[in-house]
Design an enzyme around this catalytic site. Structure first.
Site, PDB file in Angstrom:
ATOM      1  N   SER A   1       0.834  -1.201   0.000  1.00 23.88           N
ATOM      2  CA  SER A   1       0.000   0.000   0.000  1.00 23.88           C
ATOM      3  C   SER A   1       0.876   1.262   0.000  1.00 23.88           C
ATOM      4  CB  SER A   1      -0.962  -0.077   1.195  1.00 23.88           C
ATOM      5  OG  SER A   1      -1.926   0.933   1.143  1.00 23.88           O
TER       6      SER A   1
ATOM      7  N   ASP B   1     -10.250  -4.025  -5.066  1.00 20.06           N
ATOM      8  CA  ASP B   1      -9.597  -3.025  -4.202  1.00 20.06           C
ATOM      9  C   ASP B   1     -10.353  -1.694  -4.294  1.00 20.06           C
ATOM     10  OD1 ASP B   1      -7.903  -1.185  -2.996  1.00 20.06           O
ATOM     11  OD2 ASP B   1      -6.084  -2.148  -3.738  1.00 20.06           O
TER      12      ASP B   1
ATOM     13  N   HIS C   1      -8.090  -4.589  -0.739  1.00 18.09           N
ATOM     14  CA  HIS C   1      -6.818  -3.878  -0.539  1.00 18.09           C
ATOM     15  C   HIS C   1      -5.895  -4.622   0.426  1.00 18.09           C
ATOM     16  CE1 HIS C   1      -4.393  -0.288  -1.121  1.00 18.09           C
ATOM     17  NE2 HIS C   1      -4.160  -0.254   0.176  1.00 18.09           N
TER      18      HIS C   1
HETATM   19  C1  MLT Z   1      -1.418   5.995  -0.151  1.00 18.82           C
HETATM   20  O1  MLT Z   1      -1.758   7.009   0.427  1.00 18.82           O
HETATM   21  O2  MLT Z   1      -0.229   5.681  -0.308  1.00 18.82           O
HETATM   22  C2  MLT Z   1      -2.487   5.121  -0.686  1.00 18.82           C
HETATM   23  O3  MLT Z   1      -3.715   5.803  -0.644  1.00 18.82           O
HETATM   24  C3  MLT Z   1      -2.562   3.842   0.045  1.00 18.82           C
HETATM   25  C4  MLT Z   1      -2.844   4.051   1.503  1.00 18.82           C
HETATM   26  O4  MLT Z   1      -1.919   4.299   2.239  1.00 18.82           O
HETATM   27  O5  MLT Z   1      -4.002   3.959   1.913  1.00 18.82           O
END
Ligand code: MLT
Length: 209
Positions: free
Chosen positions: A109, A159, A190
């Site tokens: 992520s 996701d 996700h």
């Molecule tokens: C981010 O901010 O890098 C993406 O939205 C993934 C997350 O951290 O939720």
């Protein structure tokens, strides 16, 4: 043994290699995680490899992240650039300090997003990357040449944070930048799960044998 270590430029954990000939893993946690989160995953992905796991320097409502965002999925690209270069500098420091080969990033992520940015901005820093639920880091990608470096992109078909179009665009950017890309879309959301572990483990063994 994990050695808690704060003597380099980022708070991190380092776990030395217990086997020879394996590339170290650079473990990059998701939003709200920390430097301990992905150590168990790293041990399962490449048993015996050295593990280097920094904590993101940004706090969003108390949750560590690797760079600022303006909203979910909307990145502060200037901060992302700065933080990616800082992460690259930390990797160089840690390599020298611990005598490490070039690492393979394993990011989840937010950690996968900074790993993508680092691959694009400083392709020489990493040996390759496992990017779990990554999205396009820069609206306009920089020019980069990954010279055939292996990249595994694991997306979730359900996701809610990373639309399929965005993951496909990221895949195209890596291909255009010369990476040897494997992109799999799993029947999941996700979150990180057993399928990610199984695929990434096999891919690492095959790509870095
Ligand atoms: C981010 O901010 O890098 C993406 O939205 C993934 C997350 O951290 O939720």
């Amino acid at each position: 043994m994990d050695l808690p270590s704060n003597d380099l430029s980022m708070i991190h954990r380092f776990s030395p290699a217990s086997a020879e000939g394996l590339a170290p893993l650079l473990l990059l946690h998701g939003t709200g995680g920390d430097e301990t989160d992905l150590l168990p995953l790293g041990g399962l992905l490449s048993p015996g490899a050295a593990l280097l796991s920094p904590r993101g320097r940004i706090l969003e409502n108390g949750m560590p992240r690797f760079f600022r965002r303006l909203a979910e999925g909307v990145f502060d690209e200037a901060d992302l650039q700065l933080r990616a270069h800082e992460l690259g500098a930390f990797v160089e420091e840690a390599r020298e300090h611990h005598g490490l080969d070039r690492p393979i990033a394993v990011g989840f992520s937010n950690g996968a997003n900074i790993a993508s940015a680092l691959m694009m901005l400083a392709p020489e820093t990493l040996a390759g990357a496992v990017l779990i639920r990554a999205m396009v880091p820069f609206a306009e990608p920089p020019e980069f040449d990954l010279k055939g470096k292996p990249v595994l992109l694991l997306s979730g078909g359900m996701d809610p944070i990373v639309p399929a179009e965005n993951a496909a665009r990221l895949a195209r950017q890596f291909q255009a930048g010369g990476a040897t890309l494997t992109h799999e879309t799993l029947p999941t959301g996700h979150g990180l799960g057993q399928m990610d572990l199984a695929i990434a483990r096999e891919w690492l063994a095959a790509s870095f044998a």
